[in-house]
Design a protein around this motif. Structure first.
Motif, PDB file in Angstrom:
ATOM      1  N   PHE A 115      81.731  31.604  58.181  1.00 38.85           N
ATOM      2  CA  PHE A 115      82.203  31.288  56.836  1.00 38.85           C
ATOM      3  C   PHE A 115      81.823  29.874  56.378  1.00 38.85           C
ATOM      4  O   PHE A 115      82.132  29.492  55.250  1.00 38.85           O
ATOM      5  CB  PHE A 115      83.719  31.476  56.763  1.00 38.85           C
ATOM      6  N   LEU A 116      81.165  29.110  57.249  1.00 41.49           N
ATOM      7  CA  LEU A 116      80.647  27.799  56.843  1.00 41.49           C
ATOM      8  C   LEU A 116      79.153  27.859  56.536  1.00 41.49           C
ATOM      9  O   LEU A 116      78.698  27.372  55.504  1.00 41.49           O
ATOM     10  CB  LEU A 116      80.899  26.761  57.941  1.00 41.49           C
TER      11      LEU A 116
ATOM     12  N   PRO B 287      77.779  30.858  53.433  1.00 43.53           N
ATOM     13  CA  PRO B 287      78.048  30.485  52.040  1.00 43.53           C
ATOM     14  C   PRO B 287      77.270  29.239  51.616  1.00 43.53           C
ATOM     15  O   PRO B 287      76.748  29.171  50.498  1.00 43.53           O
ATOM     16  CB  PRO B 287      79.559  30.221  52.034  1.00 43.53           C
ATOM     17  N   ALA B 288      77.203  28.233  52.503  1.00 44.24           N
ATOM     18  CA  ALA B 288      76.484  26.997  52.178  1.00 44.24           C
ATOM     19  C   ALA B 288      74.993  27.265  51.989  1.00 44.24           C
ATOM     20  O   ALA B 288      74.362  26.742  51.055  1.00 44.24           O
ATOM     21  CB  ALA B 288      76.706  25.968  53.284  1.00 44.24           C
TER      22      ALA B 288
ATOM     23  N   THR C  32      79.428  34.742  51.297  1.00 37.02           N
ATOM     24  CA  THR C  32      80.861  34.599  51.569  1.00 37.02           C
ATOM     25  C   THR C  32      81.488  35.845  52.193  1.00 37.02           C
ATOM     26  O   THR C  32      82.634  35.791  52.636  1.00 37.02           O
ATOM     27  CB  THR C  32      81.635  34.265  50.276  1.00 37.02           C
TER      28      THR C  32
ATOM     29  N   LEU D 299      89.373  34.548  52.755  1.00 45.05           N
ATOM     30  CA  LEU D 299      88.285  33.581  52.752  1.00 45.05           C
ATOM     31  C   LEU D 299      87.168  33.921  51.769  1.00 45.05           C
ATOM     32  O   LEU D 299      86.591  33.018  51.145  1.00 45.05           O
ATOM     33  CB  LEU D 299      87.712  33.438  54.163  1.00 45.05           C
ATOM     34  N   THR D 300      86.842  35.206  51.623  1.00 46.86           N
ATOM     35  CA  THR D 300      85.753  35.562  50.703  1.00 46.86           C
ATOM     36  C   THR D 300      86.064  35.170  49.253  1.00 46.86           C
ATOM     37  O   THR D 300      85.250  34.500  48.605  1.00 46.86           O
ATOM     38  CB  THR D 300      85.406  37.059  50.812  1.00 46.86           C
TER      39      THR D 300
ATOM     40  N   ALA E   8      88.275  32.915  48.240  1.00 45.73           N
ATOM     41  CA  ALA E   8      88.471  31.463  48.199  1.00 45.73           C
ATOM     42  C   ALA E   8      87.138  30.721  48.208  1.00 45.73           C
ATOM     43  O   ALA E   8      86.923  29.783  47.420  1.00 45.73           O
ATOM     44  CB  ALA E   8      89.334  31.012  49.371  1.00 45.73           C
ATOM     45  N   LEU E   9      86.231  31.129  49.090  1.00 49.06           N
ATOM     46  CA  LEU E   9      84.930  30.471  49.180  1.00 49.06           C
ATOM     47  C   LEU E   9      84.071  30.753  47.952  1.00 49.06           C
ATOM     48  O   LEU E   9      83.330  29.877  47.488  1.00 49.06           O
ATOM     49  CB  LEU E   9      84.205  30.914  50.456  1.00 49.06           C
ATOM     50  N   THR E  10      84.160  31.973  47.445  1.00 46.21           N
ATOM     51  CA  THR E  10      83.410  32.312  46.223  1.00 46.21           C
ATOM     52  C   THR E  10      83.860  31.433  45.067  1.00 46.21           C
ATOM     53  O   THR E  10      83.042  30.905  44.300  1.00 46.21           O
ATOM     54  CB  THR E  10      83.603  33.799  45.868  1.00 46.21           C
TER      55      THR E  10
ATOM     56  N   LEU F  76      85.291  28.478  45.367  1.00 45.41           N
ATOM     57  CA  LEU F  76      84.914  27.106  45.688  1.00 45.41           C
ATOM     58  C   LEU F  76      83.480  26.799  45.249  1.00 45.41           C
ATOM     59  O   LEU F  76      83.211  25.752  44.649  1.00 45.41           O
ATOM     60  CB  LEU F  76      85.060  26.861  47.192  1.00 45.41           C
ATOM     61  N   TYR F  77      82.565  27.736  45.532  1.00 45.21           N
ATOM     62  CA  TYR F  77      81.154  27.493  45.238  1.00 45.21           C
ATOM     63  C   TYR F  77      80.768  27.797  43.790  1.00 45.21           C
ATOM     64  O   TYR F  77      79.823  27.187  43.263  1.00 45.21           O
ATOM     65  CB  TYR F  77      80.278  28.326  46.185  1.00 45.21           C
TER      66      TYR F  77
END
Length: 314
Positions: free
Chosen positions: A76-77, A80-81, A105, A140-141, A143-145, A147-148
């Motif tokens: 998950f790091l 996505p990055a 993500t 997490l999916t 949240a990360l989506t 975030l980016y």
């Protein structure tokens, strides 16, 4: 049925590639597969995954917590990055950026377990990472989506959370429950699962590619280059993480494959449900679904030939 499933599993990459090419260049042949079917088809795949799982699959989390944790955090790091970085580097529009980031993500795909096995990697660790990552995905999916993508588009986090619960968690949980209650009666059913899963994946690819063939062709090579780089860099970063943390060779392979291979079917599903006005957002997931099966088959051959002198080391 077992021989049919074995054949389909062996030639999955070729089958998916052929369906994708047909849908891309002769879209009318596949437009009968409605895009509304995608969620249901993915639920079939996830239910099949659940039928092959047991609660004991999570035992590796407790027997090797450090390596599994490293693999899950890296999942998950890194992806996505990489997704966001590649999208910005190549200057794609927001619709494609959404699709690329969604691929990044999402958790690792079920194909990673098969490829890890074929690579002579640590299959138990691979299954453990996929299981944990899938359970973490509803939180997490989205949240990360967010975030980016929050600066580029509006992200419906609640819709994504609900979709993952409905399409992934509930079918897998039902599959595990049925396997637990009726395990001794499920052998014949399990023999058919590879054929059913590949059929569902092919229909998902056929639907997305055929309904967006003109747009895919209009993007040129950029989206294909991004998807290929995303996948290959994921493999590379995963293997390097295994080296950095001094994992043995089978676990290096497992982490590399788990990070590089994504649940791109879920990314396609989320693109359609959470971003309904962005039809191109479904394209990266569809292309990734085709490509990572091809690259995974090739990588399995490469990994099988690695020096395995340290495989028994801990």
């Amino acid at each position: 049925m077992k021989s049919v499933s074995k054949f389909i599993g062996k030639f999955m990459a070729v089958i998916v590639l052929a369906i994708a090419a047909l849908a891309l260049f002769v879209p009318k042949s596949c437009t009968w597969v409605d895009t509304d079917w995608i969620n249901y088809l993915l639920m079939v795949v996830m239910f099949g995954m659940g039928l092959t799982m047991k609660l004991s699959d999570f035992a590796v989390v407790f027997s090797h917590p450090k390596d599994v944790t490293i693999g899950c955090v890296a999942q998950f790091l890194v992806m996505p990055a990489l997704a966001f970085g590649l999208g910005k580097l190549f200057g794609v529009d927001n619709e494609l950026l959404v699709g690329i980031v969604l691929v990044g993500t999402c958790p690792g795909g079920t194909s990673s377990n098969v490829i890890t096995f074929l690579s002579k990697g640590d299959t138990a660790m691979s299954v453990g990472m996929t299981s944990v990552n899938t359970l973490l995905a509803p939180l997490l999916t989205p949240a990360l989506t967010y975030l980016y993508l929050r600066k580029d588009v509006s992200v419906d986090v609640q819709s994504m959370f609900e979709s993952i619960i409905q399409v992934v968690i509930i079918p897998i949980a039902l599959g595990i429950l049925i396997n637990k209650l009726f395990g001794k009666y499920m052998e014949k059913v399990r023999d058919a699962l590879p054929a059913v899963s590949v059929t569902a994946i092919c229909l998902i690819v056929a639907s997305v590619v055929s309904h967006n063939s003109a747009k895919i062709l209009s993007t040129g090579a950029i989206i294909f280059v991004i998807v290929i780089l995303h996948n290959l860099l994921g493999y590379l970063c995963g293997f390097l993480i295994g080296v950095i943390f001094r994992m043995n060779t089978p676990r290096k392979k497992a982490v590399s494959i788990e990070i590089g291979m994504q649940n791109s079917g879920l990314a396609t599903s989320l693109a359609g449900s959470a971003f309904p006005d962005m039809s191109m957002a479904t394209v990266p997931g569809a292309i990734f679904s085709v490509w990572h099966n091809i690259s995974g088959a090739v990588l399995a051959g490469v990994f099988r030939n690695l020096d395995e002198d340290d495989e028994k080391s801990e």
